[in-house]
Design an enzyme around this catalytic site. Structure first.
Site, PDB file in Angstrom:
ATOM      1  N   THR A 131      29.133  20.406  59.977  1.00  0.00           N
ATOM      2  CA  THR A 131      28.725  19.028  60.300  1.00  0.00           C
ATOM      3  C   THR A 131      27.394  19.003  61.052  1.00  0.00           C
ATOM      4  OG1 THR A 131      30.054  19.111  62.315  1.00  0.00           O
ATOM      5  CG2 THR A 131      31.072  18.067  60.388  1.00  0.00           C
ATOM      6  N   TYR A 148       8.614  34.649  69.955  1.00  0.00           N
ATOM      7  CA  TYR A 148       8.069  33.647  69.031  1.00  0.00           C
ATOM      8  C   TYR A 148       7.759  32.341  69.768  1.00  0.00           C
ATOM      9  CZ  TYR A 148       7.792  30.669  64.823  1.00  0.00           C
ATOM     10  OH  TYR A 148       7.383  29.803  63.839  1.00  0.00           O
ATOM     11  N   SER A 203      17.112  29.317  51.857  1.00  0.00           N
ATOM     12  CA  SER A 203      16.960  30.511  51.012  1.00  0.00           C
ATOM     13  C   SER A 203      18.278  31.291  50.948  1.00  0.00           C
ATOM     14  CB  SER A 203      15.812  31.385  51.505  1.00  0.00           C
ATOM     15  OG  SER A 203      15.845  31.506  52.900  1.00  0.00           O
TER      16      SER A 203
HETATM   17  N1  NAD Z   1       8.129  27.730  57.400  1.00  0.00           N
HETATM   18  C1  NAD Z   1       8.487  27.005  58.428  1.00  0.00           C
HETATM   19  O1  NAD Z   1       9.508  26.296  58.370  1.00  0.00           O
HETATM   20  C2  NAD Z   1       7.660  26.997  59.690  1.00  0.00           C
HETATM   21  C3  NAD Z   1       8.101  26.214  60.766  1.00  0.00           C
HETATM   22  C4  NAD Z   1       7.344  26.209  61.938  1.00  0.00           C
HETATM   23  C5  NAD Z   1       6.170  26.930  62.022  1.00  0.00           C
HETATM   24  N2  NAD Z   1       5.763  27.678  60.974  1.00  0.00           N
HETATM   25  C6  NAD Z   1       4.528  28.460  61.147  1.00  0.00           C
HETATM   26  O2  NAD Z   1       3.737  28.430  59.992  1.00  0.00           O
HETATM   27  C7  NAD Z   1       3.105  29.694  59.791  1.00  0.00           C
HETATM   28  C8  NAD Z   1       3.431  30.217  58.404  1.00  0.00           C
HETATM   29  O3  NAD Z   1       4.841  30.370  58.284  1.00  0.00           O
HETATM   30  P1  NAD Z   1       5.546  30.812  56.921  1.00  0.00           P
HETATM   31  O4  NAD Z   1       6.854  30.111  56.861  1.00  0.00           O
HETATM   32  O5  NAD Z   1       4.591  30.696  55.798  1.00  0.00           O
HETATM   33  O6  NAD Z   1       5.882  32.330  57.260  1.00  0.00           O
HETATM   34  P2  NAD Z   1       5.486  33.664  56.488  1.00  0.00           P
HETATM   35  O7  NAD Z   1       6.133  34.778  57.222  1.00  0.00           O
HETATM   36  O8  NAD Z   1       5.766  33.521  55.036  1.00  0.00           O
HETATM   37  O9  NAD Z   1       3.906  33.700  56.668  1.00  0.00           O
HETATM   38  C9  NAD Z   1       3.257  34.322  57.740  1.00  0.00           C
HETATM   39  C10 NAD Z   1       2.135  35.175  57.171  1.00  0.00           C
HETATM   40  O10 NAD Z   1       1.435  35.782  58.255  1.00  0.00           O
HETATM   41  C11 NAD Z   1       1.225  37.142  57.943  1.00  0.00           C
HETATM   42  N3  NAD Z   1       1.065  37.869  59.218  1.00  0.00           N
HETATM   43  C12 NAD Z   1       2.017  38.136  60.148  1.00  0.00           C
HETATM   44  N4  NAD Z   1       1.481  38.809  61.172  1.00  0.00           N
HETATM   45  C13 NAD Z   1       0.159  38.960  60.891  1.00  0.00           C
HETATM   46  C14 NAD Z   1      -0.923  39.574  61.554  1.00  0.00           C
HETATM   47  N5  NAD Z   1      -0.764  40.177  62.745  1.00  0.00           N
HETATM   48  N6  NAD Z   1      -2.153  39.563  60.964  1.00  0.00           N
HETATM   49  C15 NAD Z   1      -2.328  38.969  59.753  1.00  0.00           C
HETATM   50  N7  NAD Z   1      -1.339  38.377  59.075  1.00  0.00           N
HETATM   51  C16 NAD Z   1      -0.097  38.373  59.637  1.00  0.00           C
HETATM   52  C17 NAD Z   1       2.449  37.552  57.151  1.00  0.00           C
HETATM   53  O11 NAD Z   1       2.260  38.722  56.369  1.00  0.00           O
HETATM   54  C18 NAD Z   1       2.664  36.312  56.285  1.00  0.00           C
HETATM   55  O12 NAD Z   1       1.927  36.356  55.095  1.00  0.00           O
HETATM   56  C19 NAD Z   1       3.595  30.609  60.910  1.00  0.00           C
HETATM   57  O13 NAD Z   1       2.630  30.650  61.933  1.00  0.00           O
HETATM   58  C20 NAD Z   1       4.846  29.927  61.401  1.00  0.00           C
HETATM   59  O14 NAD Z   1       5.090  30.197  62.753  1.00  0.00           O
HETATM   60  C21 NAD Z   1       6.487  27.747  59.814  1.00  0.00           C
END
Ligand code: NAD
Length: 314
Positions: free
Chosen positions: A208, A145, A189
């Site tokens: 903490t 990742y 969650s």
């Molecule tokens: N939620 C957070 O706190 C957070 C923090 C840092 C970065 N991000 C980034 O934001 C983005 C969204 O995160 P999220 O929390 O909504 O996660 P999430 O897992 O809910 O969303 C990711 C989406 O991408 C889709 N996906 C995964 N692999 C795929 C592929 N090969 N082709 C097409 N679709 C694909 C999944 O089905 C999902 O719908 C991600 O790139 C994540 O790295 C999120």
């Protein structure tokens, strides 16, 4: 003016909220997702909108569509999910970035990358500023990742330098809210689901250690502001909430807000658990006039209501 906007990972947690906001602003939205962690239920409210299209597609394969803007969010975000198939995780970040950057170049679209605070790894600098290069293990179980996202950033900046592609890179910190995956192992969650099920809230360490949580609506607002900002503002730009809360305080708050009889159960702290994680958002404040506004209590209220309904359905 209405735009044609592609959101990859649009059926996920952040993506589905982003699709809703972009539609509400009168844009045409194409949501692309392979449903690895996302679901059609997340975008159910968009399906009746004639400006919304949903496509099952894996971003590791090329895509040809006419769009003006691309938000590249596709990638599983929680350790449980991204470690399930680490090779696919790296492919999603790297091949996905190459495919989406190629598309952006071809159709002359502006493209935004959902990067992450994990590019800072186990940081030696607190809070993390954008010009800190990070401290990342390249061969560990989180590397698929962390390094995948770092390589994606490299690709974005090389397309920008080499092909003058208009890019935006957002480094997203811990975000929470409705439509988080109920089993993603993240602290908010986890606690909410445990509390609603009347199970003990599992707290690692003495509680903490602190975290900073950004509510999804604030985060989506930041992403859109970054996309709409002048072209010179490429990022990387931190988006997150700098207000820290201890994990114990969070657990106690959730116990109170859910009226649960669940106890808090202390477990040993995992070895790589950071003591503190906090964004420096000075750049976002200055360049985007952005800062999170939604208080933890308000965000938790909406998140608890969502999980309550979800757990009743399933
Ligand atoms: N939620 C957070 O706190 C957070 C923090 C840092 C970065 N991000 C980034 O934001 C983005 C969204 O995160 P999220 O929390 O909504 O996660 P999430 O897992 O809910 O969303 C990711 C989406 O991408 C889709 N996906 C995964 N692999 C795929 C592929 N090969 N082709 C097409 N679709 C694909 C999944 O089905 C999902 O719908 C991600 O790139 C994540 O790295 C999120």
């Amino acid at each position: 003016m209405s735009k044609r906007i592609l959101v990859t990972g649009g059926a996920g947690f952040l993506g589905s909220h982003l699709c809703e906001r972009l539609l509400a602003a009168g844009n045409d939205v194409l949501c692309v997702d392979n449903y690895f962690t996302g679901t059609k239920r997340n975008v159910a409210a968009c399906l009746d909108n004639p400006r919304f299209e949903l496509m099952r597609h894996d971003v590791t394969f090329p895509l040809y569509v006419e769009v003006d803007e691309i938000y590249n969010l596709a990638c599983p975000a929680s350790p449980i999910h991204y470690q399930h198939d680490p090779v696919q995780t790296t492919k999603t970040s790297v091949h996905g970035a190459i495919n989406m950057l190629g598309l952006a170049k071809r159709v002359k679209a502006q493209i935004l990358q959902a990067s992450t605070s994990e590019v800072y790894g186990d940081p030696e600098v607190h809070p993390q500023v954008e010009d800190y290069w990070g401290n990342v293990n390249p061969i560990g179980i989180r590397s698929c990742y962390d390094e995948g996202k770092r390589c994606a950033e490299t690709l974005f900046f090389d397309y920008h330098r080499q092909h003058r592609l208009p890019i935006k890179v957002a480094r997203i910190f811990n975000t929470y809210g409705p439509r988080m995956h109920p089993n993603d192992g993240r602290v908010v969650s986890n606690f909410v689901v445990q509390a609603l099920k009347g199970e003990p809230l599992t707290l690692f360490g003495d509680g903490t250690q602190t975290r900073s949580f950004c509510y999804v609506d604030d985060l989506v607002d930041g992403l859109i502001r970054l996309m709409d900002a002048p072209a010179e503002l490429t990022g990387p730009l931190n988006l997150g909430n700098p207000n820290e809360v201890s994990v114990r305080e969070l657990a106690e708050k959730i116990v109170r807000m859910t009226n649960t009889r669940s106890r808090i159960e202390f477990r040993p702290l995992p070895v790589d658990d950071p003591r503190q994680r906090q964004p420096d958002i000075a750049l976002a404040r200055k360049a985007l006039d952005w800062a999170p506004h939604i208080e933890l209590d308000e965000g938790l209220k909406a998140t608890i209501a969502y999980f309550r309904e979800l757990l009743e359905i399933s």
